[in-house]
Design a protein around this motif. Structure first.
Motif, PDB file in Angstrom:
ATOM      1  N   ILE A  33       0.908  -1.208   0.075  1.00  0.00           N
ATOM      2  CA  ILE A  33       0.005   0.062  -0.030  1.00  0.00           C
ATOM      3  C   ILE A  33       0.975   1.233   0.271  1.00  0.00           C
ATOM      4  O   ILE A  33       2.148   0.989   0.403  1.00  0.00           O
ATOM      5  CB  ILE A  33      -1.034  -0.087   1.324  1.00  0.00           C
ATOM      6  CG1 ILE A  33      -0.133  -0.057   2.638  1.00  0.00           C
ATOM      7  CG2 ILE A  33      -1.996  -1.011   1.267  1.00  0.00           C
ATOM      8  CD1 ILE A  33      -0.880   0.093   3.852  1.00  0.00           C
ATOM      9  N   TRP A  34       0.194   2.365  -0.161  1.00  0.00           N
ATOM     10  CA  TRP A  34       1.002   3.592  -0.040  1.00  0.00           C
ATOM     11  C   TRP A  34       1.441   3.919   1.351  1.00  0.00           C
ATOM     12  O   TRP A  34       0.484   3.756   2.026  1.00  0.00           O
ATOM     13  CB  TRP A  34       0.197   4.730  -0.544  1.00  0.00           C
ATOM     14  CG  TRP A  34       0.189   4.656  -1.931  1.00  0.00           C
ATOM     15  CD1 TRP A  34      -0.766   4.615  -2.755  1.00  0.00           C
ATOM     16  CD2 TRP A  34       1.091   5.355  -2.848  1.00  0.00           C
ATOM     17  NE1 TRP A  34      -0.710   4.929  -4.202  1.00  0.00           N
ATOM     18  CE2 TRP A  34       0.608   5.397  -4.112  1.00  0.00           C
ATOM     19  CE3 TRP A  34       2.331   6.113  -2.837  1.00  0.00           C
ATOM     20  CZ2 TRP A  34       1.196   5.758  -5.545  1.00  0.00           C
ATOM     21  CZ3 TRP A  34       3.055   6.438  -3.874  1.00  0.00           C
ATOM     22  CH2 TRP A  34       2.452   6.238  -5.000  1.00  0.00           C
ATOM     23  N   ILE A  35       2.698   4.307   1.486  1.00  0.00           N
ATOM     24  CA  ILE A  35       3.034   4.491   2.928  1.00  0.00           C
ATOM     25  C   ILE A  35       3.623   5.909   2.928  1.00  0.00           C
ATOM     26  O   ILE A  35       4.226   6.419   1.797  1.00  0.00           O
ATOM     27  CB  ILE A  35       4.131   3.617   3.658  1.00  0.00           C
ATOM     28  CG1 ILE A  35       5.325   3.617   2.726  1.00  0.00           C
ATOM     29  CG2 ILE A  35       3.244   2.140   3.418  1.00  0.00           C
ATOM     30  CD1 ILE A  35       6.599   2.756   3.417  1.00  0.00           C
ATOM     31  N   CYS A  36       3.906   6.539   4.075  1.00  0.00           N
ATOM     32  CA  CYS A  36       4.289   7.973   4.214  1.00  0.00           C
ATOM     33  C   CYS A  36       5.779   7.905   3.772  1.00  0.00           C
ATOM     34  O   CYS A  36       6.493   8.535   3.104  1.00  0.00           O
ATOM     35  CB  CYS A  36       4.130   8.409   5.663  1.00  0.00           C
ATOM     36  SG  CYS A  36       5.101   9.955   5.789  1.00  0.00           S
ATOM     37  N   GLY A  37       6.330   7.120   4.400  1.00  0.00           N
ATOM     38  CA  GLY A  37       7.697   6.956   4.212  1.00  0.00           C
ATOM     39  C   GLY A  37       8.763   7.598   5.073  1.00  0.00           C
ATOM     40  O   GLY A  37      10.224   7.414   5.193  1.00  0.00           O
ATOM     41  N   ASP A  38       8.216   8.582   5.704  1.00  0.00           N
ATOM     42  CA  ASP A  38       8.889   9.569   6.883  1.00  0.00           C
ATOM     43  C   ASP A  38       7.976   9.964   7.733  1.00  0.00           C
ATOM     44  O   ASP A  38       7.936  11.219   8.085  1.00  0.00           O
ATOM     45  CB  ASP A  38       9.581  10.705   5.937  1.00  0.00           C
ATOM     46  CG  ASP A  38      10.505  11.543   6.684  1.00  0.00           C
ATOM     47  OD1 ASP A  38      11.006  11.125   7.650  1.00  0.00           O
ATOM     48  OD2 ASP A  38      10.775  12.758   6.485  1.00  0.00           O
ATOM     49  N   CYS A  39       7.499   8.732   8.502  1.00  0.00           N
ATOM     50  CA  CYS A  39       6.127   9.085   9.572  1.00  0.00           C
ATOM     51  C   CYS A  39       6.579   9.498  10.719  1.00  0.00           C
ATOM     52  O   CYS A  39       6.513   8.553  11.661  1.00  0.00           O
ATOM     53  CB  CYS A  39       5.691   7.837   9.485  1.00  0.00           C
ATOM     54  SG  CYS A  39       3.959   8.016  10.164  1.00  0.00           S
ATOM     55  N   HIS A  40       7.520  10.522  11.044  1.00  0.00           N
ATOM     56  CA  HIS A  40       7.787  10.872  12.069  1.00  0.00           C
ATOM     57  C   HIS A  40       6.655  12.148  12.606  1.00  0.00           C
ATOM     58  O   HIS A  40       5.898  12.609  11.917  1.00  0.00           O
ATOM     59  CB  HIS A  40       9.081  11.743  12.119  1.00  0.00           C
ATOM     60  CG  HIS A  40       9.322  12.899  11.373  1.00  0.00           C
ATOM     61  ND1 HIS A  40       8.923  14.079  11.458  1.00  0.00           N
ATOM     62  CD2 HIS A  40       9.966  13.132  10.352  1.00  0.00           C
ATOM     63  CE1 HIS A  40       9.024  14.986  10.799  1.00  0.00           C
ATOM     64  NE2 HIS A  40       9.889  14.343   9.816  1.00  0.00           N
ATOM     65  N   VAL A  71       5.751   6.010  -0.836  1.00  0.00           N
ATOM     66  CA  VAL A  71       5.815   4.805  -1.975  1.00  0.00           C
ATOM     67  C   VAL A  71       4.726   3.981  -1.721  1.00  0.00           C
ATOM     68  O   VAL A  71       4.278   3.854  -0.520  1.00  0.00           O
ATOM     69  CB  VAL A  71       7.268   4.329  -1.959  1.00  0.00           C
ATOM     70  CG1 VAL A  71       8.486   5.291  -2.302  1.00  0.00           C
ATOM     71  CG2 VAL A  71       7.732   3.745  -0.465  1.00  0.00           C
ATOM     72  N   ILE A  72       4.756   2.841  -2.618  1.00  0.00           N
ATOM     73  CA  ILE A  72       4.033   1.851  -2.219  1.00  0.00           C
ATOM     74  C   ILE A  72       4.988   0.599  -1.694  1.00  0.00           C
ATOM     75  O   ILE A  72       5.905   0.298  -2.474  1.00  0.00           O
ATOM     76  CB  ILE A  72       3.428   1.036  -3.634  1.00  0.00           C
ATOM     77  CG1 ILE A  72       2.206   2.157  -4.099  1.00  0.00           C
ATOM     78  CG2 ILE A  72       2.706  -0.349  -3.376  1.00  0.00           C
ATOM     79  CD1 ILE A  72       1.682   1.629  -5.560  1.00  0.00           C
ATOM     80  N   GLY A  73       5.012   0.501  -0.218  1.00  0.00           N
ATOM     81  CA  GLY A  73       5.777  -0.173   0.509  1.00  0.00           C
ATOM     82  C   GLY A  73       5.126  -1.059   1.496  1.00  0.00           C
ATOM     83  O   GLY A  73       3.861  -1.185   1.535  1.00  0.00           O
TER      84      GLY A  73
END
Length: 371
Positions: free
Chosen positions: A34-41, A66-68
């Protein structure tokens, strides 16, 4: 980044993913694509306004989307919360409880049939405070905060740098494109006029990249627009995931999946031969700051923010997929504690490595400024 260990964590996304490629980081569960934030602070969550005036607390920065693997967002959020707890001088036992609440909040989001709007009474105190600020803010607040004035010009100086004539012509041509015109569709069309434009030096993400501030008049109303170059994400993507062809399109699609209020105010285009994404800034868009937390607030905030991230993930999954992902998270949890060992172990490893890297960063900073 030298101001605090928490600030260093926020600005060192690359270091997080370097750890992820190591042996400890390789032990995370494989979640759905799925789409993730990738920098989820923590600093990348906060009040976000819809074009029609509604406000919700959502993810507010999708440069790394990204889709990760959604587990990456969960670990990054837990690390950020742990560093915020250390910055607030909270004991390690509180950090342990916060990590457990991260899991509880995230799993609760996976049980919801559909995303729900929160009642203000359910907000933890720090979230309630920033949401009240967001509701009260006007266009004048935004102008004074970002431009230090309410005049329809961008003040040149340390933060804003002038464009050349050819660059300004390129910006003017971009504003006239259908992509940019669609950004202001909520104003029911009308003439769009570029009033001013400048390079914008804004934090670590502006260094070496194209970043502009535009002041635009649409139907007699002023609009402040952020133009940002989209670059390759550090976050690893799943192979064969059907990612967009350009980084700008990737960021916009990620925003629309994870943070609909923000995504609807963004478009992807090109400027000066670079892929950029463009978003209209609204007064209600604020960053969540956790400078001072009590023990009780820390656990409540951890649970709530994890649920926000969980909802962003869950919106992209069907009921059976949410159930399978929740089962995978529970399968890997020890019976003795609530938080899975892979999450707690990841946070311990990451806090240790980031603390050391932060001190080395501060040493370099101090030596450079002592010369």
């Amino acid at each position: 980044m030298a101001s605090s260990a928490h600030a260093y964590v926020r600005g060192s996304t690359a270091k997080f993913y370097e750890w992820l490629e190591s042996a400890p980081g390789a032990g995370l569960p494989e979640g759905p694509a799925i789409w993730i934030c990738g920098d989820c602070h923590v600093g990348n969550l906060g009040p976000v306004a819809h074009a029609d005036g509604r406000i919700a607390l959502q993810i507010r920065d999708l440069d790394q989307s990204v889709i990760g693997n959604p587990a990456h967002d969960l670990v990054r959020l837990a690390l950020s919360l742990a560093m915020a707890a250390r910055g607030a001088d909270l004991p390690g036992a509180t950090t342990a409880l916060m990590i457990e609440q991260v899991v509880a909040g995230y799993e609760r989001a996976l049980t919801l049939r559909a995303p729900q709007r929160d009642e203000r009474s359910s907000f933890p105190a720090p979230v309630r405070f920033v949401m009240r600020q967001a509701v009260r803010r006007s266009w004048k607040h935004l102008m004074r905060e970002r431009l230090e004035d309410t005049a329809p010009t961008i003040p040149l100086g340390e933060r804003f740098w002038p464009l050349t004539r050819s660059e300004r012509r390129a910006v003017g041509a971009m504003v006239e494109t259908p992509e940019l015109q669609s950004l202001f569709a909520h104003d029911e069309g009308g003439e769009t006029e570029l009033l001013d434009a400048a390079y914008w030096m804004k934090g670590c993400s502006s260094l070496g990249k194209l970043r502009l501030a535009l002041l635009v008049r649409v139907q007699g109303k002023l609009r402040l627009v952020d133009v940002k170059e989209a670059v390759q994400a550090y976050a690893p993507r799943y192979p064969d995931s059907g990612m967009p062809n350009t980084n700008a399109e990737r960021v916009v699609q990620g925003a629309r999946a994870l943070s609909p209020y923000l995504g609807e105010r963004m478009v992807a285009t090109r400027l000066l031969d670079r892929a950029v994404f463009v978003r209209e800034l609204l007064p209600q868009d604020l960053k969540l700051e956790l400078d001072a937390l009590s023990k009780r607030e820390a656990s409540e905030v951890a649970r709530y923010l994890a649920e926000v991230v969980g909802r962003a993930h869950a919106r992209q999954l069907g009921a059976s997929e949410r159930k399978a992902w929740r089962s995978e998270l529970r399968r890997r949890r020890p019976k003795s504690i609530e938080a899975p060992s892979w999450l707690w172990g990841s946070v311990v490893e990451l806090v240790s490595s980031h603390e050391a890297a932060y001190l080395n960063h501060c040493r370099r900073y101090a030596l450079e400024h002592a010369r």
